[in-house]
Structure formats: structure tokens, C-alpha cells
Design a protein around this motif. Structure first.
Motif, PDB file in Angstrom:
ATOM      1  N   VAL A  37       0.843  -1.204   0.000  1.00  0.00           N
ATOM      2  CA  VAL A  37       0.000   0.000   0.000  1.00  0.00           C
ATOM      3  C   VAL A  37       0.874   1.249   0.000  1.00  0.00           C
ATOM      4  O   VAL A  37       0.610   2.202  -0.736  1.00  0.00           O
ATOM      5  CB  VAL A  37      -0.968  -0.009   1.210  1.00  0.00           C
ATOM      6  CG1 VAL A  37      -1.672   1.327   1.349  1.00  0.00           C
ATOM      7  CG2 VAL A  37      -1.984  -1.123   1.066  1.00  0.00           C
ATOM      8  N   ALA A  38       1.934   1.244   0.799  1.00  0.00           N
ATOM      9  CA  ALA A  38       2.831   2.402   0.846  1.00  0.00           C
ATOM     10  C   ALA A  38       3.540   2.597  -0.497  1.00  0.00           C
ATOM     11  O   ALA A  38       3.717   3.738  -0.939  1.00  0.00           O
ATOM     12  CB  ALA A  38       3.857   2.219   1.966  1.00  0.00           C
ATOM     13  N   ARG A  39       3.919   1.508  -1.153  1.00  0.00           N
ATOM     14  CA  ARG A  39       4.618   1.598  -2.432  1.00  0.00           C
ATOM     15  C   ARG A  39       3.690   2.123  -3.539  1.00  0.00           C
ATOM     16  O   ARG A  39       4.099   2.930  -4.373  1.00  0.00           O
ATOM     17  CB  ARG A  39       5.170   0.223  -2.807  1.00  0.00           C
ATOM     18  CG  ARG A  39       6.121   0.238  -3.971  1.00  0.00           C
ATOM     19  CD  ARG A  39       6.817  -1.107  -4.183  1.00  0.00           C
ATOM     20  NE  ARG A  39       5.878  -2.196  -4.418  1.00  0.00           N
ATOM     21  CZ  ARG A  39       5.712  -3.235  -3.589  1.00  0.00           C
ATOM     22  NH1 ARG A  39       6.398  -3.340  -2.488  1.00  0.00           N
ATOM     23  NH2 ARG A  39       4.843  -4.190  -3.887  1.00  0.00           N
ATOM     24  N   ILE A  40       2.433   1.694  -3.528  1.00  0.00           N
ATOM     25  CA  ILE A  40       1.500   2.052  -4.602  1.00  0.00           C
ATOM     26  C   ILE A  40       0.835   3.407  -4.348  1.00  0.00           C
ATOM     27  O   ILE A  40       0.725   4.230  -5.251  1.00  0.00           O
ATOM     28  CB  ILE A  40       0.420   0.956  -4.770  1.00  0.00           C
ATOM     29  CG1 ILE A  40       1.064  -0.378  -5.071  1.00  0.00           C
ATOM     30  CG2 ILE A  40      -0.593   1.336  -5.842  1.00  0.00           C
ATOM     31  CD1 ILE A  40       1.981  -0.384  -6.272  1.00  0.00           C
ATOM     32  N   HIS A  41       0.388   3.659  -3.107  1.00  0.00           N
ATOM     33  CA  HIS A  41      -0.402   4.860  -2.804  1.00  0.00           C
ATOM     34  C   HIS A  41       0.347   5.896  -1.977  1.00  0.00           C
ATOM     35  O   HIS A  41      -0.244   6.898  -1.575  1.00  0.00           O
ATOM     36  CB  HIS A  41      -1.696   4.471  -2.094  1.00  0.00           C
ATOM     37  CG  HIS A  41      -2.573   3.596  -2.921  1.00  0.00           C
ATOM     38  ND1 HIS A  41      -3.215   4.044  -4.055  1.00  0.00           N
ATOM     39  CD2 HIS A  41      -2.898   2.293  -2.810  1.00  0.00           C
ATOM     40  CE1 HIS A  41      -3.908   3.051  -4.592  1.00  0.00           C
ATOM     41  NE2 HIS A  41      -3.726   1.980  -3.860  1.00  0.00           N
ATOM     42  N   GLY A  42       1.608   5.652  -1.685  1.00  0.00           N
ATOM     43  CA  GLY A  42       2.422   6.638  -0.989  1.00  0.00           C
ATOM     44  C   GLY A  42       2.087   6.775   0.486  1.00  0.00           C
ATOM     45  O   GLY A  42       1.463   5.902   1.099  1.00  0.00           O
ATOM     46  N   TRP A  78      -7.354  -2.878  -1.476  1.00  0.00           N
ATOM     47  CA  TRP A  78      -7.719  -3.873  -2.486  1.00  0.00           C
ATOM     48  C   TRP A  78      -6.915  -3.656  -3.767  1.00  0.00           C
ATOM     49  O   TRP A  78      -6.471  -4.607  -4.408  1.00  0.00           O
ATOM     50  CB  TRP A  78      -9.210  -3.747  -2.745  1.00  0.00           C
ATOM     51  CG  TRP A  78      -9.848  -4.868  -3.490  1.00  0.00           C
ATOM     52  CD1 TRP A  78      -9.294  -6.059  -3.848  1.00  0.00           C
ATOM     53  CD2 TRP A  78     -11.182  -4.895  -3.959  1.00  0.00           C
ATOM     54  NE1 TRP A  78     -10.218  -6.822  -4.520  1.00  0.00           N
ATOM     55  CE2 TRP A  78     -11.383  -6.131  -4.583  1.00  0.00           C
ATOM     56  CE3 TRP A  78     -12.237  -4.010  -3.899  1.00  0.00           C
ATOM     57  CZ2 TRP A  78     -12.585  -6.496  -5.162  1.00  0.00           C
ATOM     58  CZ3 TRP A  78     -13.440  -4.379  -4.468  1.00  0.00           C
ATOM     59  CH2 TRP A  78     -13.599  -5.603  -5.091  1.00  0.00           C
ATOM     60  N   SER A  79      -6.712  -2.399  -4.146  1.00  0.00           N
ATOM     61  CA  SER A  79      -5.987  -2.124  -5.384  1.00  0.00           C
ATOM     62  C   SER A  79      -4.491  -2.400  -5.255  1.00  0.00           C
ATOM     63  O   SER A  79      -3.807  -2.569  -6.263  1.00  0.00           O
ATOM     64  CB  SER A  79      -6.213  -0.677  -5.810  1.00  0.00           C
ATOM     65  OG  SER A  79      -5.651   0.207  -4.861  1.00  0.00           O
ATOM     66  N   ALA A  80      -3.967  -2.470  -4.042  1.00  0.00           N
ATOM     67  CA  ALA A  80      -2.540  -2.728  -3.848  1.00  0.00           C
ATOM     68  C   ALA A  80      -2.215  -4.218  -3.777  1.00  0.00           C
ATOM     69  O   ALA A  80      -1.056  -4.607  -3.910  1.00  0.00           O
ATOM     70  CB  ALA A  80      -2.050  -2.040  -2.582  1.00  0.00           C
TER      71      ALA A  80
END
Length: 166
Positions: A37-42, A78-80
């Protein structure tokens, strides 16, 4: 007082070697999800999903995971999930991916879905059985998934009497 609403994600951990599932633990899965989540959404996504995020259940034999998180950020999490390629536990990297099976408002709805899903999987296994003994084991597993309480006891009595007749 207002109830705090959560979402529960029912996921299946898919690995190439099923024996590697036994090495997983809930902290490693939680760390992998938070990192994705941190990698995809910062920082924004990491902050939203770190509040009240937890792994509620992990079955290392079947690879089933229940993830709980706030209702407002379930789409971020969910998206991550597709971007998780491995889980690091005990100094080992286990290559895997998480397959989302169901999103529910309660653990109970996820459990009901899991029972239906397992029954469907057993029905798919039935035609692939090689001998009659395997077929009987799969049929018994199907009935154990779908029967409850008194009906299960009645089935066991009937199946025992059928075995004695043969």
C-alpha cells in the motif's frame, strides 16, 4: 455513539510450493500488505490503511487470510494486493501472490462465503478423483461443509450403516 465500520477482505495466498505456506505468519503478511500500500499509494495510503488494519485470521494449511481495515480505505488496500509478489518471514522470501476472494462487512459473511467457496472447490475436485476411495473422501468433505449439527450426525450414522452392509 457511532459504530466504527470495518471491511473484511478474504484472500487466498497462492504459492508454487504448498509446503512454504507453513512458514507464513500474520505479522509477515501484514507487513507485506502495508509495504505494498505504501509503495502504490504513498504516504497517504500508508497512513489511511495503518489505522485499525490487522490480520484477523491466517490458516497456513489452506492459505486463507482475513484482513480487517477501515471501511473508507478498502479500495486503496484492495488495489494494492496485486502488487504483492513475496512475503518475507524469518529471513526468507516466499514468492506468492494474494488472490482476493470476497469483501464483506463482517467476519460472518466472509465465513459463509468461504464455506460456499470450499464446497465449489470440492465439487470441482470430484471428477478428477482416480479411485472410489478418493471419491468417498471428497463426498464426505462436501457434506461436512454443508451439513450442520443434527443432520451431520444423522449422515455419519447412515454412512456407517452403508459401510457395514458392503
Amino acid at each position: 455513539m457511532v459504530r466504527v465500520k470495518s471491511r473484511y477482505l478474504l484472500c487466498e495466498v497462492n504459492v508454487s510450493d504448498r509446503s512454504r505456506l507453513l512458514q507464513l505468519d500474520d505479522r509477515a503478511v501484514a507487513a507485506a500488505v502495508k509495504a505494498a500500500v505504501a509503495r502504490i499509494h504513498g504516504d497517504y495510503g500508508a497512513a489511511l490503511c495503518s489505522i485499525r488494519f490487522s490480520v484477523k485470521y491466517l490458516n497456513t494449511h489452506t492459505g486463507i487470510v482475513f484482513l480487517r481495515f477501515p471501511k473508507r480505505c478498502y479500495k486503496l488496500l484492495w488495489s494494492a494486493l496485486p502488487f504483492i509478489t513475496s512475503v518475507e518471514t524469518r529471513g526468507q522470501k516466499i514468492p506468492c501472490f494474494l488472490n482476493c476472494l470476497h469483501v464483506g462487512g463482517t467476519i460472518r459473511t466472509c465465513q459463509k462465503f468461504l464455506i460456499r467457496y470450499n464446497t465449489q472447490q470440492l465439487h470441482r475436485m470430484l471428477p478428477q478423483c482416480k479411485n472410489e476411495e478418493e471419491r468417498q473422501q471428497v463426498r464426505k468433505a462436501i457434506l461436512n461443509c454443508s451439513l450442520t449439527g443434527r443432520n451431520k450426525q444423522a449422515f455419519e450414522d447412515v454412512s456407517d450403516s452403508e459401510d457395514e452392509e458392503e
